[in-house]
Scaffold this active site. Sequence first.
Site, mmCIF file in Angstrom:
data_model
loop_
_atom_site.group_PDB
_atom_site.id
_atom_site.type_symbol
_atom_site.label_atom_id
_atom_site.label_comp_id
_atom_site.label_asym_id
_atom_site.label_seq_id
_atom_site.Cartn_x
_atom_site.Cartn_y
_atom_site.Cartn_z
ATOM 1 N N SER A 172 -30.366 53.818 19.571
ATOM 2 C CA SER A 172 -31.743 54.073 20.011
ATOM 3 C C SER A 172 -32.004 53.720 21.463
ATOM 4 C CB SER A 172 -32.729 53.323 19.107
ATOM 5 O OG SER A 172 -32.390 51.962 19.058
ATOM 6 N N GLN A 175 -26.039 54.501 24.883
ATOM 7 C CA GLN A 175 -24.835 55.093 24.319
ATOM 8 C C GLN A 175 -23.622 54.491 25.012
ATOM 9 O OE1 GLN A 175 -26.195 59.120 25.169
ATOM 10 N NE2 GLN A 175 -24.363 59.475 26.435
ATOM 11 N N VAL A 176 -22.493 54.549 24.316
ATOM 12 C CA VAL A 176 -21.279 53.892 24.806
ATOM 13 C C VAL A 176 -20.192 54.930 25.073
ATOM 14 C CG1 VAL A 176 -19.508 52.161 24.320
ATOM 15 C CG2 VAL A 176 -21.856 51.822 23.488
ATOM 16 N N LYS A 190 -21.488 50.699 28.292
ATOM 17 C CA LYS A 190 -22.764 50.875 27.595
ATOM 18 C C LYS A 190 -23.833 51.242 28.623
ATOM 19 C CE LYS A 190 -25.808 48.285 24.409
ATOM 20 N NZ LYS A 190 -25.941 47.005 23.680
ATOM 21 N N ASP A 322 -28.454 40.203 15.398
ATOM 22 C CA ASP A 322 -28.329 41.555 14.837
ATOM 23 C C ASP A 322 -26.939 41.777 14.236
ATOM 24 O OD1 ASP A 322 -29.217 44.082 14.182
ATOM 25 O OD2 ASP A 322 -28.724 44.963 16.126
#
Length: 502
Positions: A172, A175-176, A190, A322
Amino acid sequence: NHTRTLLPAPMLRRRRAPLLLAAAAGAALATTSATSPSADGLGVASTFHGVARSSRAIYTIGFVVVDYKYSLRGLVPGSADYRGKLSEVHLRSAKKLLRLCEANRGFYVKAGQFVSSLRQVPKEYISTLSCLQDQATPCKYQDIKIVIEQNLGRDLHGIFLEFDEHPIAAASIAQVHRGRLNNNQEVAVKVQYPGLERRMKLDIMTMSLLSKYVSLIFPDYRFEKILLEFERTMSMELDFTQEAKNSERTTSCFRKNDVVKVPHVFWELTTKEVLTMEFCTGHKVDDLDFLRKADISPTKVAKALIELFGEMIFIHGFVHGDPHPGNILVSPRGQGRFSLVLLDHGIYKELDPKFRLDYCKLWKALISLDVQKILELGEQFGVGKYAKYFPLIFTGRTIDSKSALGTQISGEEKTRIKQDLNSLGMDDISSFMESLPPDFLVILRTDGLLRSILGNLGAPRHVRLLAYAKCAIYGHEEQSRLESGMSQSTLYAYQNWLSPFF
């Protein structure tokens, strides 16, 4: 001739309520957007997109609130009819929120995941929202290239020998991409999506506005603390330099643990919006097919994982917030051995030292079933009468349980647990969550995610309980002893103390 249907006043108010909320919030958003500097067309488009997302959210939440209010009207709280209807409304509302998150994506998916990881919310929300995946349509390569070059001040091809235009992951907020530096070092890059901070401000403002309106109309529903914690975590995630610092601190905490692996950060290629780190291979921690093929014991993985987080919580007081399966990889090392690769260090919480010590005391009291101490610590945590639910939340036992931890509970105790849960209303859950210190919310979310992973790995219940108990006792020791290390004889003494409780 036009036929006009007259609605009863309550139903008319019921239909108008979400519209009034949407109108009020839309006006507030428009005012805020008008005062924000946005000369370019992209900014204007982004603002209108944000208003559309906000209106959708406000309309959905409005109907959810009205559904609770009128579906439960006239029913006696705690009665069989009330409980049955409440479960129906929970499920109906959870499905509405799921559709909202899927439509709005981005931070709404993050919010849905945040809620589903809190084991204290009704099970209908957990089961419905837990299917949300933090995935996104990848941003165009040219836009990503611009972000990298603007942040690093150099041409992309001058930095990387190779750079894969196709991302290996897209979530969200970023992006990597996989790349290779000029010295042949493989890296994961990233990259944050452009314009993300503006979007986050609009989304958070909408959620805050909704929370305040709901609290004004229905005082039993209070979720300001949860929202503040969510906003804090999102702000942290948007600063990749902070993520890099968290990563290095975690590396330092576990420098003597050869099971834990944290990717190295390349600071010269890291900014607030770009993070370049060592590329590490592995599979999701709960990938059972992979573990079987690699001849790695799922129970040993579960034990290593929960001991890692037990040490974070009870000893270091610096907690990865997380820990979902995609952020923890298992990397095989041969002969059944493995490393746990810890990724995504954007969300961390540094626990208040007093809270950490009190939390250690709470777990010691939970293990020894010291009811008086549990209630006393409940007062210190500010939860008052809800302290009696601590054993239920953390160990799956009632506060007056006599059965050993980690064993099957009796039918009588199952009945008592069911009665306790049925007696809780949304006002109780809301009051409990609002009364908790911020550090506790992080602990609850993290523990919820870990328990889900342990369940997927098929680990016995006592694995988590024993690991937490040992770490809690160790964490309660004096700082000087922690720094000098625990002696083997002390460790054996603690294990002997714990053995009667399992």
